[in-house]
Design an enzyme around this catalytic site. Structure first.
Site, PDB file in Angstrom:
ATOM      1  CD1 TRP A  27      -1.748  -2.333   1.195  1.00  0.00           C
ATOM      2  CD2 TRP A  27      -3.396  -0.741   1.189  1.00  0.00           C
ATOM      3  NE1 TRP A  27      -2.830  -2.908   1.005  1.00  0.00           N
ATOM      4  CE2 TRP A  27      -3.949  -2.201   1.254  1.00  0.00           C
ATOM      5  CE3 TRP A  27      -4.221   0.198   1.300  1.00  0.00           C
ATOM      6  CZ2 TRP A  27      -5.395  -2.195   1.280  1.00  0.00           C
ATOM      7  CZ3 TRP A  27      -5.538   0.274   1.308  1.00  0.00           C
ATOM      8  CH2 TRP A  27      -6.254  -0.918   1.517  1.00  0.00           C
TER       9      TRP A  27
ATOM     10  CE1 TYR B 215      -7.500   4.308   0.800  1.00  0.00           C
ATOM     11  CE2 TYR B 215      -5.858   3.809   2.590  1.00  0.00           C
ATOM     12  CZ  TYR B 215      -7.278   4.008   2.270  1.00  0.00           C
ATOM     13  OH  TYR B 215      -8.141   3.988   2.974  1.00  0.00           O
TER      14      TYR B 215
ATOM     15  NE  ARG C 280      -5.846   7.264   3.107  1.00  0.00           N
ATOM     16  CZ  ARG C 280      -4.424   7.070   3.320  1.00  0.00           C
ATOM     17  NH1 ARG C 280      -3.696   6.990   2.336  1.00  0.00           N
ATOM     18  NH2 ARG C 280      -4.240   7.024   4.618  1.00  0.00           N
ATOM     19  CG  ASP C 281     -11.537   6.238   5.230  1.00  0.00           C
ATOM     20  OD1 ASP C 281     -12.492   5.600   4.626  1.00  0.00           O
ATOM     21  OD2 ASP C 281     -11.202   5.931   6.262  1.00  0.00           O
TER      22      ASP C 281
ATOM     23  CB  SER D 128      -7.991   4.982   6.215  1.00  0.00           C
ATOM     24  OG  SER D 128      -7.871   3.788   6.564  1.00  0.00           O
TER      25      SER D 128
ATOM     26  CG  HIS E  15     -17.675  -4.831   0.513  1.00  0.00           C
ATOM     27  ND1 HIS E  15     -18.837  -5.545   1.278  1.00  0.00           N
ATOM     28  CD2 HIS E  15     -17.536  -3.960   1.102  1.00  0.00           C
ATOM     29  CE1 HIS E  15     -19.228  -4.811   2.313  1.00  0.00           C
ATOM     30  NE2 HIS E  15     -18.365  -3.533   2.337  1.00  0.00           N
TER      31      HIS E  15
ATOM     32  CD1 TRP F 108     -21.311   0.784  -0.616  1.00  0.00           C
ATOM     33  CD2 TRP F 108     -18.957   0.846  -0.027  1.00  0.00           C
ATOM     34  NE1 TRP F 108     -20.744   2.218  -0.124  1.00  0.00           N
ATOM     35  CE2 TRP F 108     -19.449   2.139   0.055  1.00  0.00           C
ATOM     36  CE3 TRP F 108     -17.774   0.087   0.364  1.00  0.00           C
ATOM     37  CZ2 TRP F 108     -18.303   2.855   0.218  1.00  0.00           C
ATOM     38  CZ3 TRP F 108     -16.768   1.196   0.562  1.00  0.00           C
ATOM     39  CH2 TRP F 108     -17.082   2.406   0.405  1.00  0.00           C
TER      40      TRP F 108
ATOM     41  CD  GLU G 264       0.187  -3.453   6.609  1.00  0.00           C
ATOM     42  OE1 GLU G 264      -0.446  -2.796   6.104  1.00  0.00           O
ATOM     43  OE2 GLU G 264       1.245  -3.620   6.339  1.00  0.00           O
TER      44      GLU G 264
ATOM     45  CG  ASP H 169      -9.342  -3.085   9.346  1.00  0.00           C
ATOM     46  OD1 ASP H 169      -8.584  -3.108   8.426  1.00  0.00           O
ATOM     47  OD2 ASP H 169      -9.567  -4.187   9.594  1.00  0.00           O
TER      48      ASP H 169
HETATM   49  C1  BGC Z   1      -4.737   2.009   6.171  1.00  0.00           C
HETATM   50  C2  BGC Z   1      -3.325   2.044   5.411  1.00  0.00           C
HETATM   51  C3  BGC Z   1      -2.698   0.681   5.308  1.00  0.00           C
HETATM   52  C4  BGC Z   1      -3.909  -0.053   4.668  1.00  0.00           C
HETATM   53  C5  BGC Z   1      -3.173  -1.513   4.529  1.00  0.00           C
HETATM   54  C6  BGC Z   1      -5.607   0.896   5.660  1.00  0.00           C
HETATM   55  O1  BGC Z   1      -6.546   0.799   6.260  1.00  0.00           O
HETATM   56  O2  BGC Z   1      -5.324   3.300   6.507  1.00  0.00           O
HETATM   57  O3  BGC Z   1      -2.424   3.033   6.037  1.00  0.00           O
HETATM   58  O4  BGC Z   1      -1.586   1.021   4.438  1.00  0.00           O
HETATM   59  O5  BGC Z   1      -4.887  -0.163   5.496  1.00  0.00           O
HETATM   60  O6  BGC Z   1      -2.961  -2.154   5.876  1.00  0.00           O
END
Ligand code: BGC
Length: 451
Positions: A139, A174, A179-180, A186, A271, A274, A402, A404
């Protein structure tokens, strides 16, 4: 036997110097007891902690040497035979993965390696370690990540040349300004009010410039998760309404410029829960087709990515109760409903589907819950055997482990979704490592992980 063969060569070929590895031979790595220097004209180059190799040239490219502590190897997910990759920015028809090996993200491998070291249960640790060999997407969620892309491209190019198998790099674009827009977890580095569009164009320009340097590496990109889906259903959210024009301009900039660099692209399409609702399908198809048309209908814009960072099954054994009322209760049904509408509008789009965290079903309180869902397990491994001519590959876009979004209510990016009862807590900031979550993804994986 190998060393005996080399010794025999030394006696008959004076040019071969005893104790030196030949071009493309191994010259180092964990457990390596052979020669560590290379013959003249080649340089011992660290490809990953386990393998260094004599590559042509006299200097070690800084981009390669800089990853000496992290793993960067490749993995094939395609069972199809090689069709002879072009390695040029010329688009080819068909599945972009065919004939390529996927370059494994060194960043994710290092995250997994660090996670494994924290696991005391030896079975779980061994299972967890295998995850580093499953390809995910890198990402590019801020400009600070762009130098990593340069490193990976250089490594992938070197690996492709040394092994003879071309490499495919998977990235996520991204970094939209604002964003978001319908959530907070995010939120990114750019704002529309503060030069966001120009900053975004610069972000794309930097990525494009790097990719153009390595035409032998195939790049596949997912374009801007959630952005267009928010424009389909969330224009009642003020921030999304205000971002609409800029999102469309920026996505167009990304698509046209990345196409110019030969990048294969899948635009994010939310998805099943959605845009898969029947009332949303047609407006979604219209927007996607419009975006594709505005970007010149490049054949490199292959189609759409679904279920990115979500939890839906590709083929649900039975509908999860939370999907009630939606006939498209899994990703296959969603894609089978959406693809013909796109075709009617002239776009023979194909799809990729994220299944990284879809191993366990029926774990959410509501279909709209998306944050660190408790009980999730790693899902179907990436493969081009998808069971559908609409789907190019099952992929792992979200690097599992990672986070969310944070559950800390005093964080500026706190989103209350991350404190719902089906969200694992306490959770760190989005994108950072969430060890407890990773461990449950491993132990609940379906298919299970054999160590
Ligand atoms: C985060 C990003 C991250 C991605 C993958 C997103 O929810 O905002 O910073 O790179 O998830 O883990």
């Amino acid at each position: 036997m190998k060393s005996a063969f080399l010794a025999a060569l030394v006696t008959v070929l004076p040019a071969y110097v005893a104790g030196q590895a030949q071009e493309y031979d191994q010259c180092g790595g964990t457990g390596w007891a052979g020669p560590t220097s290379c013959v003249s004209g080649t340089t011992c180059t660290v490809l990953n902690p386990y393998y260094s190799q004599c590559l042509p040239g006299t200097a070690v490219p800084s981009s390669v040497s800089s990853v000496s502590s992290i793993s960067s190897h490749s993995s094939s997910v395609s069972s199809a035979p090689s069709t002879g990759p072009t390695g040029t920015p010329t688009p080819t028809a068909g599945n972009p993965w065919t004939g390529y090996e996927i370059f494994l993200s060194p960043y994710y491998a290092s995250e997994v390696q660090a996670a494994v070291e924290q696991i005391s249960d030896s079975t779980l640790a061994a299972q967890a370690a295998t995850i580093a060999n499953i390809p995910t997407f890198t990402w590019l969620d801020s400009t600070s990540k762009i130098p990593d892309l340069g490193t990976y491209l250089a490594n992938a190019s070197a690996l492709g040349k040394s092994t003879g198998t071309k490499q495919l790099l998977q990235i996520v674009i991204y970094d939209l300004p604002d964003r978001d827009c319908a959530a907070k977890a995010s939120n990114g580095e750019f704002t529309i009010a503060d030069n966001g569009q120009a900053n975004y164009e610069n972000y794309i320009d930097q990525i494009v410039a790097l990719i153009k340097q390595y035409p032998d590496v195939r790049v596949v990109a997912v374009i801007e998760p959630d952005s267009l889906a928010n424009l389909v259903t969330n224009l009642s959210v003020q921030e999304c309404a205000e971002a609409q024009t800029t999102y469309l301009a920026c996505v167009n900039y990304a698509l046209t410029n990345l196409a110019g660099a030969g990048v294969y692209m899948y635009i994010d399409a939310g998805h099943a829960g959605w845009l898969g609702w029947p009332a949303n399908l047609s407006p979604a198809a219209q927007l996607f087709t419009q975006v594709w048309t505005n970007a010149g209908k490049s054949p490199l814009i292959k189609g759409l990515a679904t279920d990115v960072a979500n939890y839906n099954a590709l083929n649900a054994a039975s509908p999860d109760p939370i999907t009630q009322g939606n006939p498209n209760y899994d990703e296959m049904l969603y894609i089978n409903a959406l693809a013909p509408v796109l075709q009617q509008q002239g776009w023979d789009a194909t799809f990729i589907v994220d299944q990284a965290r879809s191993g366990v079903q029926n774990i959410r309180n509501q279909w709209g819950d998306w944050c660190n869902i408790k009980g999730a397990g790693f899902g179907t491994r990436p493969t081009t055997n998808t069971g559908s001519s609409f789907i190019d590959s099952i992929v792992w876009v979200k690097p599992g482990g990672e986070c969310d979004g944070t559950s800390n209510s005093s964080s500026p990016r706190y989103d209350s979704t991350c404190s719902l009862s089906d969200a694992l807590q306490p959770a760190p900031e989005a994108g950072t490592w969430f060890q407890a979550y990773f461990e449950t993804l491993v132990s609940a994986a379906n298919p299970p992980i054999s160590a």
